[in-house]
Design a protein around this motif. Structure first.
Motif, short mmCIF file in Angstrom:
data_model
loop_
_atom_site.label_atom_id
_atom_site.label_comp_id
_atom_site.label_asym_id
_atom_site.label_seq_id
_atom_site.Cartn_x
_atom_site.Cartn_y
_atom_site.Cartn_z
N SER A 8 71.21 84.89 25.59
CA SER A 8 71.38 84.72 27.11
C SER A 8 73.01 84.81 27.45
O SER A 8 73.54 85.76 28.25
N ALA A 9 73.49 85.17 26.50
CA ALA A 9 75.72 85.50 26.62
C ALA A 9 75.80 86.75 26.27
O ALA A 9 77.09 87.69 26.21
N THR A 10 74.62 87.63 25.41
CA THR A 10 74.82 88.80 25.17
C THR A 10 73.90 90.07 26.12
O THR A 10 72.97 89.41 26.90
N LEU A 11 74.08 91.71 26.28
CA LEU A 11 73.65 92.20 27.38
C LEU A 11 73.34 93.12 26.30
O LEU A 11 73.84 93.90 25.37
N SER A 12 71.45 93.43 25.58
CA SER A 12 71.25 95.11 25.18
C SER A 12 72.00 96.04 25.21
O SER A 12 72.78 96.53 26.73
N GLY A 13 72.46 96.28 23.80
CA GLY A 13 72.81 97.53 24.01
C GLY A 13 73.97 98.01 23.76
O GLY A 13 75.25 98.89 23.60
N TYR A 14 75.15 95.96 23.65
CA TYR A 14 76.48 96.58 24.07
C TYR A 14 76.94 95.16 22.67
O TYR A 14 75.97 94.52 22.68
N GLU A 15 78.18 95.42 22.06
CA GLU A 15 78.44 94.72 21.16
C GLU A 15 78.67 93.49 21.74
O GLU A 15 78.73 93.16 22.67
N LYS A 16 77.65 92.48 20.84
CA LYS A 16 77.88 90.86 21.10
C LYS A 16 78.55 89.92 19.22
O LYS A 16 79.05 90.56 18.11
N ILE A 17 79.88 89.50 20.05
CA ILE A 17 80.42 88.81 18.12
C ILE A 17 80.70 87.03 18.68
O ILE A 17 80.79 86.53 19.94
#
Length: 304
Positions: free
Chosen positions: A220-229
């Protein structure tokens, strides 16, 4: 008092970093750990040419999830961009790049403001947005059912007992689903040209909130195509840092340092703004004035 607060305003600032909290938060308490307000006490040493602001609003969970569903989020988003527009105009900073740092549903306020900016008078602010750090912001897409599930998690997390809230979830979730569908589309459109692209990094919580588990999970906290940490903290603590040695702080601050170097020139390519000041507009706007007379001062009048 809610509204836009200027925490740090250096002479010759060349970029604005704006913090916005989520439900049950505040312009100060969301970002404070062990009495350290890190955007005020720690961050200026890392990005000395950035002006740093924090926005506060009525974040009571009952207030947010009560009727009417559409107007509540829209009112917060519009007030946020209205105050930011006026503040930047007064500081002669209207072309300065903007970075948003948003915790939890504060990220939805930002997303909604950007989506709506194309149809209201806040296009100038929107055009200056170059980066967004989302901290535990739920991006549930266009599924109303998924948003309803997320809403129940937040209500359980804050131990809200107002019985009318559950009746309002469907209406509120429909509004949130529209934002969840429109915002990625906006990012995609802006990303087609380098000078309009908005850089995004999504941080997600690595620790559960007791028996409730993770309030906003990785999906839920991430967007496809963008960095996630991942940050090694729960939903409440992932936005609070007391020292520069905190590894979670280094992750977030490191991204801000990088972006400040990358974005530190006005969007229109003109010379950067000179001596900047923040002004008080009175109680209607909630803005405050802090002098900049060669000695850098913070929101509390203490020299940096």
């Amino acid at each position: 008092m809610d509204g836009l607060k200027t925490l740090y305003d250096p002479e010759g600032a060349d970029i604005d970093i704006v913090f916005i909290h989520g439900l049950m938060g505040g312009w100060m308490k969301t970002w404070t750990k062990e009495e350290v307000l890190w955007p005020n006490e720690l961050l200026p040493k890392e990005v000395p040419t950035a002006r740093i602001l924090s926005y506060g609003y009525n974040a009571d969970v009952v207030h947010f999830w009560s009727r009417p569903a559409d107007n509540r989020i829209d009112a917060i988003s519009n007030s946020f961009f209205s105050q930011l527009t006026n503040n930047r105009s007064a500081a002669e900073a209207s072309t300065r790049p903007i970075i948003f740092v948003a915790h939890s549903l504060g990220g939805i306020v930002v997303a909604n403001a950007l989506v709506d900016a194309t149809s209201n008078s806040y296009g100038e602010v929107s055009a200056c947005v170059r980066g967004i750090i989302f901290l535990g912001t739920p991006h549930r897409g266009s599924s109303k059912a998924n948003w309803g599930e997320q809403a129940r998690k937040f209500i359980a997390y804050f131990k809200a007992t107002n019985s009318s809230l559950l009746k309002d979830l469907d209406a509120k979730s429909e509004k949130l689903a529209k934002i969840g569908d429109s915002f990625p589309s906006l990012l995609n459109t802006r990303g087609k040209q380098a000078n309009t692209r908005i850089e995004v990094v999504c941080f997600y919580e690595g620790q559960p909130m007791g028996s409730l588990g993770k309030i906003v999970d990785e999906t839920s906290a991430t967007l496809s195509g963008y960095e996630k940490i991942m940050l090694d903290a729960d939903h409440s603590q992932m936005c609070k840092f007391a020292t520069v040695d905190d590894n979670n702080y280094r992750q977030v601050a490191g991204q801000l340092i990088k972006w400040c170097k990358d974005f530190s020139k006005p969007v229109d390519g003109s010379k950067k703004d000179g001596d900047q000041k923040a002004f008080f507009y009175g109680t209607n706007y909630g803005l405050q004035q802090f002098s900049n007379t060669g000695t850098q001062t913070n929101h509390f009048g203490r020299p940096m």
